[in-house]
Design a protein around this motif. Structure first.
Motif, PDB file in Angstrom:
ATOM      1  N   THR A 116     -47.499  39.669  -1.446  1.00 13.96           N
ATOM      2  CA  THR A 116     -47.174  40.188  -0.117  1.00 13.96           C
ATOM      3  C   THR A 116     -45.739  40.713  -0.026  1.00 13.96           C
ATOM      4  N   VAL A 117     -44.927  40.405  -1.039  1.00 13.41           N
ATOM      5  CA  VAL A 117     -43.550  40.902  -1.074  1.00 13.41           C
ATOM      6  C   VAL A 117     -43.538  42.267  -1.748  1.00 13.41           C
ATOM      7  N   SER A 118     -42.932  43.252  -1.113  1.00 15.98           N
ATOM      8  CA  SER A 118     -42.892  44.593  -1.701  1.00 15.98           C
ATOM      9  C   SER A 118     -42.071  44.593  -2.985  1.00 15.98           C
ATOM     10  N   THR A 119     -42.333  45.570  -3.831  1.00 17.50           N
ATOM     11  CA  THR A 119     -41.606  45.665  -5.105  1.00 17.50           C
ATOM     12  C   THR A 119     -40.112  45.815  -4.869  1.00 17.50           C
ATOM     13  N   THR A 120     -39.747  46.566  -3.840  1.00 15.78           N
ATOM     14  CA  THR A 120     -38.326  46.769  -3.524  1.00 15.78           C
ATOM     15  C   THR A 120     -37.653  45.470  -3.140  1.00 15.78           C
ATOM     16  N   VAL A 121     -38.271  44.717  -2.224  1.00 17.05           N
ATOM     17  CA  VAL A 121     -37.700  43.446  -1.777  1.00 17.05           C
ATOM     18  C   VAL A 121     -37.654  42.447  -2.925  1.00 17.05           C
ATOM     19  N   ALA A 122     -38.737  42.396  -3.712  1.00 18.88           N
ATOM     20  CA  ALA A 122     -38.772  41.485  -4.859  1.00 18.88           C
ATOM     21  C   ALA A 122     -37.651  41.817  -5.854  1.00 18.88           C
ATOM     22  N   SER A 123     -37.406  43.101  -6.076  1.00 19.20           N
ATOM     23  CA  SER A 123     -36.358  43.517  -7.001  1.00 19.20           C
ATOM     24  C   SER A 123     -34.985  43.072  -6.506  1.00 19.20           C
ATOM     25  N   VAL A 124     -34.743  43.238  -5.214  1.00 19.25           N
ATOM     26  CA  VAL A 124     -33.453  42.832  -4.643  1.00 19.25           C
ATOM     27  C   VAL A 124     -33.276  41.321  -4.740  1.00 19.25           C
ATOM     28  N   LEU A 125     -34.332  40.565  -4.407  1.00 19.58           N
ATOM     29  CA  LEU A 125     -34.252  39.097  -4.465  1.00 19.58           C
ATOM     30  C   LEU A 125     -33.990  38.618  -5.887  1.00 19.58           C
ATOM     31  N   TRP A 126     -34.733  39.160  -6.836  1.00 21.50           N
ATOM     32  CA  TRP A 126     -34.540  38.757  -8.228  1.00 21.50           C
ATOM     33  C   TRP A 126     -33.188  39.227  -8.763  1.00 21.50           C
ATOM     34  N   GLY A 127     -32.705  40.353  -8.275  1.00 23.81           N
ATOM     35  CA  GLY A 127     -31.381  40.809  -8.668  1.00 23.81           C
ATOM     36  C   GLY A 127     -30.307  39.819  -8.253  1.00 23.81           C
ATOM     37  N   LEU A 128     -30.474  39.241  -7.054  1.00 26.63           N
ATOM     38  CA  LEU A 128     -29.526  38.224  -6.582  1.00 26.63           C
ATOM     39  C   LEU A 128     -29.653  36.940  -7.392  1.00 26.63           C
ATOM     40  N   MET A 129     -30.894  36.535  -7.682  1.00 24.21           N
ATOM     41  CA  MET A 129     -31.103  35.284  -8.427  1.00 24.21           C
ATOM     42  C   MET A 129     -30.615  35.396  -9.868  1.00 24.21           C
ATOM     43  N   LEU A 130     -30.723  36.611 -10.441  1.00 25.07           N
ATOM     44  CA  LEU A 130     -30.351  36.807 -11.843  1.00 25.07           C
ATOM     45  C   LEU A 130     -28.900  37.251 -12.023  1.00 25.07           C
ATOM     46  N   ASN A 131     -28.148  37.268 -10.941  1.00 27.56           N
ATOM     47  CA  ASN A 131     -26.736  37.632 -11.035  1.00 27.56           C
ATOM     48  C   ASN A 131     -26.032  36.687 -12.014  1.00 27.56           C
ATOM     49  N   PRO A 132     -25.376  37.221 -13.042  1.00 31.25           N
ATOM     50  CA  PRO A 132     -24.794  36.339 -14.077  1.00 31.25           C
ATOM     51  C   PRO A 132     -23.664  35.458 -13.573  1.00 31.25           C
ATOM     52  N   ASN A 133     -23.043  35.828 -12.452  1.00 28.85           N
ATOM     53  CA  ASN A 133     -21.897  35.068 -11.956  1.00 28.85           C
ATOM     54  C   ASN A 133     -22.257  34.085 -10.849  1.00 28.85           C
ATOM     55  N   SER A 134     -23.109  34.501  -9.922  1.00 30.32           N
ATOM     56  CA  SER A 134     -23.383  33.652  -8.761  1.00 30.32           C
ATOM     57  C   SER A 134     -24.875  33.482  -8.493  1.00 30.32           C
ATOM     58  N   GLY A 135     -25.723  33.802  -9.476  1.00 31.65           N
ATOM     59  CA  GLY A 135     -27.161  33.754  -9.274  1.00 31.65           C
ATOM     60  C   GLY A 135     -27.732  32.348  -9.301  1.00 31.65           C
ATOM     61  N   LEU A 136     -28.867  32.167  -8.633  1.00 30.81           N
ATOM     62  CA  LEU A 136     -29.525  30.868  -8.559  1.00 30.81           C
ATOM     63  C   LEU A 136     -30.000  30.398  -9.928  1.00 30.81           C
ATOM     64  N   ILE A 137     -30.508  31.321 -10.756  1.00 26.47           N
ATOM     65  CA  ILE A 137     -31.058  30.927 -12.052  1.00 26.47           C
ATOM     66  C   ILE A 137     -29.985  30.305 -12.939  1.00 26.47           C
ATOM     67  N   ASN A 138     -28.812  30.915 -12.994  1.00 25.88           N
ATOM     68  CA  ASN A 138     -27.737  30.345 -13.810  1.00 25.88           C
ATOM     69  C   ASN A 138     -27.237  29.020 -13.246  1.00 25.88           C
ATOM     70  N   SER A 139     -27.279  28.878 -11.927  1.00 30.75           N
ATOM     71  CA  SER A 139     -26.884  27.602 -11.313  1.00 30.75           C
ATOM     72  C   SER A 139     -27.835  26.483 -11.732  1.00 30.75           C
ATOM     73  N   LEU A 140     -29.134  26.806 -11.780  1.00 32.31           N
ATOM     74  CA  LEU A 140     -30.125  25.813 -12.216  1.00 32.31           C
ATOM     75  C   LEU A 140     -29.983  25.511 -13.696  1.00 32.31           C
TER      76      LEU A 140
END
Length: 289
Positions: free
Chosen positions: A113-137
Motif C-alpha cells: 500500500t506504500v507507493s514506490t516513491t514514499v518507500a524509496s524516501v523512507l528506506w533512504g532515511l533508514m539506510l543513511n550511513p550517518n544517522s539511519g535506523l539500520i546502522n543504529s540497530l
C-alpha cells in the motif's frame, strides 16, 4: 435483430478496456518503436528526421549503454529469485486457517500500500550511513556502520531489499490464491502414503502451483525491468554506475540530455529483453495437461 444485438453487446462492454489498452499501452509502445529510428528532442524545435538504425549503432558503441545493460541483467537475476522465493515462503506460511492468520496476511501485504516513491524516501532515511535506523540497530549488536547506498558494492543490494520489502507481499497474494486451489484430499493422500514435507512440496505443491508461479515470474520480471524510481531518488544510477539500469539510462537521455531518439531506442531494447526473458520463462515453466 436480437441475434445481431447479442453478438455486438460483448464488444460494447469490452470497448472501454480495449480503448484503454490501445491508448495507454499499445500506442506508447508503437510510438517508442517509431521514435527509436528518428532524431528529435524534447527541448528542440520539434523538427524530426529519420535516421534509421543510427540510434542503435550509437548505443552499441557506447560503453555507458553496455554497463547499464550488464547492471540491468544482474539486477534482474538477483531480484526475481529473491522476491519470488520470499513471496512463496510467506504464502506457505499463511496458507492455513485461523483468525490470527488474517492478521499476518495483512501485515505481510501492508508494504504494497506504500507507493514506490514514499518507500524509496523512507528506506533512504533508514539506510543513511550517518544517522539511519539500520546502522543504529547494527551498532547495538556491535556491527560497524555500513555505507549502503553510498557504496558501489552495497547500493544494488540495498535497492533489492527495498523493492523486495514492498513487492513480496503483493506476489504472496497470488501464490496464496494458487495454494488454496490445491485440494486438501491430495495432501491427505500424500500423508497416508508417508510423504514428508519436502516430497509433498516437490511432487504435489510445486507441480500444481506451476501456472500461478508462471504468471508471478512473468509479471515480476516485467515490473523489475521497468523499475527506476529508487535509482532516480536514491542513487542517480551510482555510485560508479552500480545501479544505472537501462530504464534509468533511458530517463537520463530523454529528460536530462534531451535526446528522445536514443531514449526510445533504449526503451525498445528493454521491450525486446522483456519479450526474450518472458519467452524463456514460459518455456521453463510450461505445464503439461
Amino acid at each position: 435483430m436480437h441475434k445481431k444485438r447479442d453478438v455486438i453487446a460483448p464488444y460494447l462492454f469490452l470497448a472501454p478496456a480495449l480503448a484503454g489498452l490501445l491508448i495507454f499501452r499499445l500506442y506508447p509502445i508503437a510510438d517508442a518503436l517509431v521514435s527509436s529510428f528518428q532524431s528529435t528532442s524534447f527541448t528542440g524545435t520539434g523538427h524530426v528526421s529519420w535516421v534509421g538504425f543510427d540510434n542503435y549503432r550509437f548505443l552499441f558503441q557506447d560503453p555507458t549503454f553496455w554497463k547499464s545493460f550488464k547492471v540491468t541483467l544482474l539486477f534482474t537475476l538477483i531480484i526475481n529469485p529473491v522476491q519470488i522465493f520470499i513471496a512463496l515462503f510467506l504464502a506457505m506460511l499463511v496458507n492455513r486457517e485461523g483468525k490470527a492468520i488474517n492478521v499476518f496476511r495483512t501485515i505481510f501485504f501492508m508494504p504494497v500500500t506504500v507507493s514506490t516513491t514514499v518507500a524509496s524516501v523512507l528506506w533512504g532515511l533508514m539506510l543513511n550511513p550517518n544517522s539511519g535506523l539500520i546502522n543504529s540497530l547494527l551498532a547495538i549488536v556491535g556491527v560497524s556502520p555500513q555505507p549502503f547506498l553510498t557504496s558501489s558494492s552495497q547500493a544494488m543490494w540495498s535497492i533489492v531489499a527495498l523493492t523486495t520489502w514492498r513487492a513480496a507481499g503483493y506476489w504472496m497474494i497470488f501464490i496464496l490464491a494458487g495454494l488454496q486451489q490445491v485440494p486438501t484430499s491430495v495432501y491427505e493422500a500424500s500423508t497416508i502414503d508417508g510423504a514428508n514435507k519436502c516430497q509433498t512440496f516437490k511432487y504435489i505443491t510445486f507441480p500444481l502451483l506451476k501456472r500461478t508461479l508462471t504468471f508471478v515470474v512473468v509479471a515480476d520480471t516485467s515490473a523489475n525491468f521497468l523499475l527506476f524510481v529508487p535509482m532516480y531518488l536514491l542513487t542517480n544510477g551510482g555510485p560508479a554506475m552500480s545501479t544505472n539500469v537501462l530504464m534509468y539510462e533511458a530517463f537520463r537521455n530523454a529528460f536530462i540530455y534531451g535526446d528522445r531518439g536514443i531514449a526510445c531506442a533504449i526503451v525498445s531494447i528493454i521491450l525486446l529483453l522483456i519479450l526474450l526473458t518472458v519467452g524463456l520463462e514460459f518455456r521453463l515453466l510450461r505445464t503439461e495437461e
